[in-house]
Design an enzyme around this catalytic site. Structure first.
Site, PDB file in Angstrom:
ATOM      1  N   ARG A 157      80.615  54.091 -27.093  1.00 47.55           N
ATOM      2  CA  ARG A 157      80.928  53.090 -25.916  1.00 47.55           C
ATOM      3  C   ARG A 157      79.872  53.724 -24.636  1.00 47.55           C
ATOM      4  O   ARG A 157      80.283  54.941 -24.044  1.00 47.55           O
ATOM      5  CB  ARG A 157      82.899  53.248 -25.473  1.00 47.55           C
ATOM      6  CG  ARG A 157      82.990  53.138 -24.533  1.00 47.55           C
ATOM      7  CD  ARG A 157      82.444  51.078 -24.591  1.00 47.55           C
ATOM      8  NE  ARG A 157      84.054  50.812 -24.951  1.00 47.55           N
ATOM      9  CZ  ARG A 157      84.298  49.890 -25.287  1.00 47.55           C
ATOM     10  NH1 ARG A 157      83.170  48.419 -25.306  1.00 47.55           N
ATOM     11  NH2 ARG A 157      85.201  48.926 -26.029  1.00 47.55           N
ATOM     12  N   ARG A 187      75.997  47.960 -35.075  1.00 47.37           N
ATOM     13  CA  ARG A 187      76.459  49.066 -34.638  1.00 47.37           C
ATOM     14  C   ARG A 187      77.107  50.523 -34.809  1.00 47.37           C
ATOM     15  O   ARG A 187      77.736  51.337 -34.434  1.00 47.37           O
ATOM     16  CB  ARG A 187      77.300  48.210 -33.034  1.00 47.37           C
ATOM     17  CG  ARG A 187      77.860  47.865 -33.197  1.00 47.37           C
ATOM     18  CD  ARG A 187      78.821  47.704 -31.791  1.00 47.37           C
ATOM     19  NE  ARG A 187      80.288  47.056 -31.861  1.00 47.37           N
ATOM     20  CZ  ARG A 187      81.372  46.025 -30.961  1.00 47.37           C
ATOM     21  NH1 ARG A 187      80.921  46.775 -30.011  1.00 47.37           N
ATOM     22  NH2 ARG A 187      81.835  45.980 -31.098  1.00 47.37           N
ATOM     23  N   HIS A 233      73.221  45.186 -26.369  1.00 48.84           N
ATOM     24  CA  HIS A 233      74.764  45.124 -25.284  1.00 48.84           C
ATOM     25  C   HIS A 233      74.754  46.126 -24.086  1.00 48.84           C
ATOM     26  O   HIS A 233      75.533  47.077 -24.494  1.00 48.84           O
ATOM     27  CB  HIS A 233      75.666  45.117 -25.920  1.00 48.84           C
ATOM     28  CG  HIS A 233      77.460  44.468 -25.254  1.00 48.84           C
ATOM     29  ND1 HIS A 233      77.867  45.038 -24.019  1.00 48.84           N
ATOM     30  CD2 HIS A 233      77.647  44.077 -25.628  1.00 48.84           C
ATOM     31  CE1 HIS A 233      79.145  44.576 -23.431  1.00 48.84           C
ATOM     32  NE2 HIS A 233      79.247  43.907 -24.692  1.00 48.84           N
ATOM     33  N   ASP A 277      82.634  37.747 -16.757  1.00 57.39           N
ATOM     34  CA  ASP A 277      82.944  37.984 -18.374  1.00 57.39           C
ATOM     35  C   ASP A 277      81.958  36.938 -18.882  1.00 57.39           C
ATOM     36  O   ASP A 277      82.523  35.396 -19.181  1.00 57.39           O
ATOM     37  CB  ASP A 277      83.972  37.988 -19.101  1.00 57.39           C
ATOM     38  CG  ASP A 277      83.170  38.796 -21.001  1.00 57.39           C
ATOM     39  OD1 ASP A 277      83.780  38.993 -21.247  1.00 57.39           O
ATOM     40  OD2 ASP A 277      82.149  38.100 -21.257  1.00 57.39           O
ATOM     41  N   GLU A 292      73.068  42.235 -20.436  1.00 57.62           N
ATOM     42  CA  GLU A 292      73.033  41.757 -21.733  1.00 57.62           C
ATOM     43  C   GLU A 292      72.108  41.211 -22.346  1.00 57.62           C
ATOM     44  O   GLU A 292      71.541  39.742 -22.472  1.00 57.62           O
ATOM     45  CB  GLU A 292      74.475  41.903 -22.549  1.00 57.62           C
ATOM     46  CG  GLU A 292      75.210  43.031 -21.819  1.00 57.62           C
ATOM     47  CD  GLU A 292      76.887  42.849 -22.439  1.00 57.62           C
ATOM     48  OE1 GLU A 292      76.804  41.842 -23.772  1.00 57.62           O
ATOM     49  OE2 GLU A 292      77.690  42.629 -22.132  1.00 57.62           O
TER      50      GLU A 292
HETATM   51  O1  TA6 Z   1      80.218  41.796 -23.828  1.00 56.77           O
HETATM   52  C1  TA6 Z   1      81.707  41.343 -23.324  1.00 56.77           C
HETATM   53  C2  TA6 Z   1      81.918  41.822 -24.517  1.00 56.77           C
HETATM   54  O2  TA6 Z   1      81.622  40.558 -25.285  1.00 56.77           O
HETATM   55  C3  TA6 Z   1      83.614  41.555 -23.422  1.00 56.77           C
HETATM   56  O3  TA6 Z   1      84.919  39.911 -23.917  1.00 56.77           O
HETATM   57  C4  TA6 Z   1      84.091  42.299 -24.075  1.00 56.77           C
HETATM   58  O4  TA6 Z   1      85.143  42.541 -25.368  1.00 56.77           O
HETATM   59  C5  TA6 Z   1      82.798  43.899 -24.328  1.00 56.77           C
HETATM   60  O5  TA6 Z   1      81.839  42.713 -24.194  1.00 56.77           O
HETATM   61  C6  TA6 Z   1      82.759  44.795 -24.914  1.00 56.77           C
HETATM   62  O6  TA6 Z   1      83.542  44.837 -26.606  1.00 56.77           O
HETATM   63  P1  TA6 Z   1      83.665  46.114 -27.825  1.00 56.77           P
HETATM   64  O7  TA6 Z   1      83.942  44.881 -28.635  1.00 56.77           O
HETATM   65  O8  TA6 Z   1      82.293  46.816 -27.357  1.00 56.77           O
HETATM   66  O9  TA6 Z   1      84.925  46.241 -27.179  1.00 56.77           O
END
Ligand code: TA6
Length: 284
Positions: free
Chosen positions: A70, A93, A155, A199, A258
């Site tokens: 994360r 990932r 991301h 988002d 991203e």
């Molecule tokens: O990039 C934004 C997103 O799609 C959000 O909706 C949120 O879910 C984020 O990615 C993080 O996703 P993750 O699967 O890493 O928790």
């Protein structure tokens, strides 16, 4: 998870044991330092010497094979978001990538080449160059005998001083999908500010984006090529509380900008074709 040490370069590239006992590559260039975990070929740290880190890392992140880290720069591939009950944001990932090469370049930057374990559709390589800026290049080749389609996204989680004070510049006039309500809209702000969860998937844009951060007295520039989508995300309060690997207050100190090709910008490759997504981040 063994990796031979022969990619080590004294003073520039060292292979160490990181969090969760996972192998991590520590890089020192002439002007910056970085860390990349083999899990997900995940850049978890980049900063220029005598400057604050450019990337945000959650203090609650997992460091376990099969679980996403994360923060830093998760590689989203070959799909973005949920996908028929499969892991959200794809398997890249979650996989352990192979380190294929390391090199100190003429300008003192350090280049690392990673490859995703092969599958029957794609050959996927990732080049990380650590220098005055951080450059990441995801190269996907169709090694199959028919057309194939994929989504990809770097991301990136950026470290900021205070979400209430930052603004994101460069997307005015761009159409976006608001993922919170599932509706299309068009950006009307020169400077996007944050007063709640955001988002958004901005489509058909190749523009540079800047994050203006007055509290850290810096701006971060995100420059890209081979990318038509830019995603802007901050989870705000409620979503932060729902994420076990993210601190309740950490939304204050991060924003995701991203760069990739998602939804209508998904990539279609003919057999033998290659698609290269390149992102450069820098404090300016
Ligand atoms: O990039 C934004 C997103 O799609 C959000 O909706 C949120 O879910 C984020 O990615 C993080 O996703 P993750 O699967 O890493 O928790």
């Amino acid at each position: 998870m063994e990796t031979s040490n022969h990619f080590e370069i004294p003073g520039s590239v060292s292979l160490q044991t990181g969090k969760g006992g996972l192998p991590v590559i520590r890089v020192e260039s002439a002007t910056s330092t970085a860390e990349i975990y083999l899990l997900g070929a995940h850049v978890t740290q980049f900063q220029r010497k005598n400057e604050a880190p450019l990337l945000f890392m959650s203090e609650s992140s997992e460091f376990e094979v099969g679980k996403p880290i994360r923060g830093g720069v998760p590689i989203i591939f070959p799909w973005f978001g949920p996908h028929d009950g499969m892991p959200a944001h794809g398997f890249a990932r979650l996989a352990v990538w192979e380190l294929r090469a390391s090199q100190v370049l003429a300008d003192g930057a350090v280049m690392l080449h990673f490859r995703l374990p092969p599958d029957d559709l794609f050959e996927t390589d990732y080049i990380v160059t650590v220098g005055d800026t951080l450059t990441m290049e995801l190269s996907v080749a169709n090694t199959g005998s028919s057309d194939c389609s994929f989504e990809s996204c770097l991301h990136t989680y950026f470290q900021i001083g205070d979400i209430h004070q930052i603004s994101v510049i460069g997307l005015n006039g761009t159409r976006y999908l608001d993922s919170l309500i599932g509706e299309q809209s068009t950006e009307t702000a020169d400077a996007i500010r944050f007063t709640g969860e955001v988002d958004r998937i901005y489509q058909n844009t190749s523009a540079d984006v800047e994050i203006h951060d007055p509290s850290l007295r810096r701006s971060i520039r995100v420059r890209k090529s081979g990318s038509k989508s830019t995603v802007v995300w901050n989870p705000w309060i409620a979503k932060s509380q729902r994420m076990p690997d993210f601190g309740d207050d950490e939304y204050l100190k991060m924003v995701c900008v991203e760069s990739g090709n998602v939804k209508e910008n998904a990539v279609v490759l003919h057999p033998g074709e290659i698609s290269i997504l390149k992102v450069e981040i820098a404090s300016v």
